[in-house]
Design a protein around this motif. Structure first.
Motif, PDB file in Angstrom:
ATOM      1  N   PRO A 143       0.839  -1.207   0.000  1.00 20.90           N
ATOM      2  CA  PRO A 143       0.000   0.000   0.000  1.00 20.90           C
ATOM      3  C   PRO A 143       0.872   1.254   0.000  1.00 20.90           C
ATOM      4  O   PRO A 143       2.046   1.223   0.379  1.00 20.90           O
ATOM      5  CB  PRO A 143      -0.784  -0.122   1.315  1.00 20.90           C
ATOM      6  N   PHE A 145       1.465   4.704   1.767  1.00 20.15           N
ATOM      7  CA  PHE A 145       1.135   5.355   3.035  1.00 20.15           C
ATOM      8  C   PHE A 145       1.738   6.754   3.095  1.00 20.15           C
ATOM      9  O   PHE A 145       2.819   7.011   2.553  1.00 20.15           O
ATOM     10  CB  PHE A 145       1.676   4.546   4.218  1.00 20.15           C
ATOM     11  N   THR A 169      -7.848   9.012   0.714  1.00 17.63           N
ATOM     12  CA  THR A 169      -7.076   8.322   1.747  1.00 17.63           C
ATOM     13  C   THR A 169      -8.020   7.799   2.828  1.00 17.63           C
ATOM     14  O   THR A 169      -9.188   8.191   2.897  1.00 17.63           O
ATOM     15  CB  THR A 169      -6.053   9.256   2.413  1.00 17.63           C
ATOM     16  N   HIS A 172      -5.101   4.777   8.961  1.00 16.85           N
ATOM     17  CA  HIS A 172      -4.622   3.415   9.190  1.00 16.85           C
ATOM     18  C   HIS A 172      -4.331   3.238  10.672  1.00 16.85           C
ATOM     19  O   HIS A 172      -3.738   4.125  11.309  1.00 16.85           O
ATOM     20  CB  HIS A 172      -3.372   3.108   8.370  1.00 16.85           C
ATOM     21  N   GLU A 180      -3.559   5.814   4.534  1.00 20.85           N
ATOM     22  CA  GLU A 180      -3.354   4.929   3.395  1.00 20.85           C
ATOM     23  C   GLU A 180      -4.029   5.544   2.180  1.00 20.85           C
ATOM     24  O   GLU A 180      -5.198   5.920   2.223  1.00 20.85           O
ATOM     25  CB  GLU A 180      -3.947   3.550   3.658  1.00 20.85           C
ATOM     26  N   THR A 182      -5.795   5.385  -1.172  1.00 23.68           N
ATOM     27  CA  THR A 182      -6.616   4.378  -1.853  1.00 23.68           C
ATOM     28  C   THR A 182      -6.954   4.751  -3.297  1.00 23.68           C
ATOM     29  O   THR A 182      -7.354   3.891  -4.070  1.00 23.68           O
ATOM     30  CB  THR A 182      -7.925   4.136  -1.075  1.00 23.68           C
ATOM     31  N   ASP A 203       6.056   4.481   5.234  1.00 22.29           N
ATOM     32  CA  ASP A 203       5.285   3.281   5.539  1.00 22.29           C
ATOM     33  C   ASP A 203       4.659   3.387   6.932  1.00 22.29           C
ATOM     34  O   ASP A 203       5.241   3.951   7.862  1.00 22.29           O
ATOM     35  CB  ASP A 203       6.200   2.066   5.458  1.00 22.29           C
ATOM     36  N   ALA A 204       3.465   2.812   7.082  1.00 26.39           N
ATOM     37  CA  ALA A 204       2.742   2.892   8.354  1.00 26.39           C
ATOM     38  C   ALA A 204       3.478   2.174   9.474  1.00 26.39           C
ATOM     39  O   ALA A 204       3.452   2.611  10.637  1.00 26.39           O
ATOM     40  CB  ALA A 204       1.342   2.318   8.202  1.00 26.39           C
ATOM     41  N   GLY A 374      -0.493  -4.730   7.940  1.00 16.71           N
ATOM     42  CA  GLY A 374      -0.848  -3.701   6.977  1.00 16.71           C
ATOM     43  C   GLY A 374       0.335  -2.995   6.348  1.00 16.71           C
ATOM     44  O   GLY A 374       0.285  -2.612   5.184  1.00 16.71           O
ATOM     45  N   GLY A 375       1.395  -2.768   7.133  1.00 18.00           N
ATOM     46  CA  GLY A 375       2.570  -2.097   6.602  1.00 18.00           C
ATOM     47  C   GLY A 375       3.679  -3.078   6.306  1.00 18.00           C
ATOM     48  O   GLY A 375       3.454  -4.270   6.089  1.00 18.00           O
TER      49      GLY A 375
END
Length: 387
Positions: A143, A145, A169, A172, A180, A182, A203-204, A374-375
């Motif tokens: 993804p 971020f 977005t 997150h 994130e 989208t 990155d998250a 997620g990240g």
């Protein structure tokens, strides 16, 4: 460019990469030699190349060969597309499949997961029941971020500003600063929020690492392996601290002053040997060189170029860095050891060995993240020096 011509371009680029040319260099060289290619063509070809690199083993098996043609052909087959419509040999299209390409085989377990054979035992030991899901996640694009710069705005306001420019977005949960993207990620760098430092690409999971650090106003902080300075900027946005960034290769930090100015924060760059890096510091962050296995979605070349010898070299570097930075922490201060690795030998294995050979330290917090969160995959061990 037609879809078939894009496949031909990706095949040529992949052949150069398989021959030893770094991916970014191969893509840049193709772009310079292909002035006819528009921005959409370049983006599509780039996606084809990186999808093939993430799934190199499975695509090669499905395509009949570990060549540019084999990878692109295998990718189409794995996606369920009809190859005969594109591999026609007409115009700029690739030639029709022939020889071994006509007899694709189903990938076996590790091939299907695009996992190097030699690394599988260590990854299984490190990930346990998450081994297969994590390896599957690493086969897909990461993804996009953003980190909201809390020194300039808040998450809701940043999301609204981006939405006004067509960039959609969603928050997150890994960090209160994480958004994130989208829809329309390629518009980001032209957006006012990005140009004026209200958001930054990060990155998250990397943001979650910074969020877990103990930072108080006035703290003296050293980012010892700063690289491009992403975590330095995130720390500076969290609290008014006295922050220094250091890297063994100062060239990696060359853009940091411009980025810090855009973000409205202050970061002091320290060269190796600078007396100012001697401490004592309230916090030293050592985001050490590692296998990068947690970020293989973003840098898939690393999955295939890593060797047992290089991994052993990296572990030696990590151990050395821990021993170098520990004396820089004041009594009662903290040492944060971080990697973007999924391997226990680079993570808790390193800090456990450090605690065994070095007295006067206590582990106070540990954070393990994988792409299932997620990240990227990240690890943090927060150690405190006894006061």
């Amino acid at each position: 460019m037609t879809p078939a011509a894009r496949l031909s371009a990706a095949i040529g680029i992949l052949d150069r990469i398989l021959g030893g040319t770094p991916a970014e260099q191969a893509l840049t060289n193709w772009g310079r030699a292909s002035r006819f290619a528009g921005s959409g063509d370049r983006a599509a070809v780039r996606d084809l190349v990186f999808d093939a690199l993430r799934c190199r083993r499975s695509f090669a098996r499905a395509g009949g060969a570990e060549t540019g043609r084999g990878l692109v052909l295998g990718g189409l087959r794995m996606a369920g597309q009809e190859v005969g419509d594109l591999f026609t040999g007409e115009g700029h299209a690739p030639a029709p499949p022939a020889g071994s390409e006509l007899k694709p085989q189903a990938p076996a377990e590790l091939e299907a997961l695009d996992c190097p054979d030699w690394l599988a035992p260590a990854l299984r030991d490190s990930l346990g029941a998450d081994f297969a899901p994590v390896m599957e996640a690493l086969r897909h694009r990461a993804p996009v971020f953003l980190r909201v710069n809390l020194a300039r705005t808040d998450r809701a306001a940043a999301a609204a500003e981006l939405a006004a420019e067509g960039i959609v977005t969603q928050p997150h949960p890994l960090a209160e600063t994480a958004l994130e993207v989208t829809e329309n990620p390629r518009r980001l760098q032209a957006s006012a929020a990005y140009r004026e430092g209200r958001v930054e690409l990060q990155d998250a999971a990397s943001q979650a690492i910074v969020a877990a650090l103990p930072l108080a106003p006035g703290d003296r902080v050293l980012d010892y392996c700063a690289g491009g300075g992403g975590k330095s900027l995130a720390m500076a946005a969290r609290a008014p601290i006295d922050l220094s960034a250091h890297d063994a290769d100062p060239r990696r930090m060359r853009d940091l002053p411009e980025r810090a100015a855009r973000a409205g924060v202050k970061v002091r760059r320290l060269a190796p040997g600078d007396p100012a890096r001697r401490g004592p510091f309230d916090l030293v962050l050592a985001d050490v060189p590692c296998s990068g296995s947690g970020s293989w979605r973003r840098a898939p070349e690393g999955k295939w170029s890593l060797t047992p010898e290089r991994l052993a070299e990296l572990r030696a570097i990590q151990s050395t860095i821990l021993d170098e930075v520990a004396p820089l922490v004041r009594p009662g201060g903290h040492l944060a050891y971080a990697t973007c690795s999924l391997l226990a030998s680079e993570n808790a294995g390193q800090t456990e060995a450090f605690l065994e050979r070095t007295s006067g330290w206590t582990r106070v917090h540990q954070l393990r993240l994988t792409p299932l969160d997620g990240g990227d995959g990240f690890f943090l061990d927060l150690l405190q020096r006894n006061g």
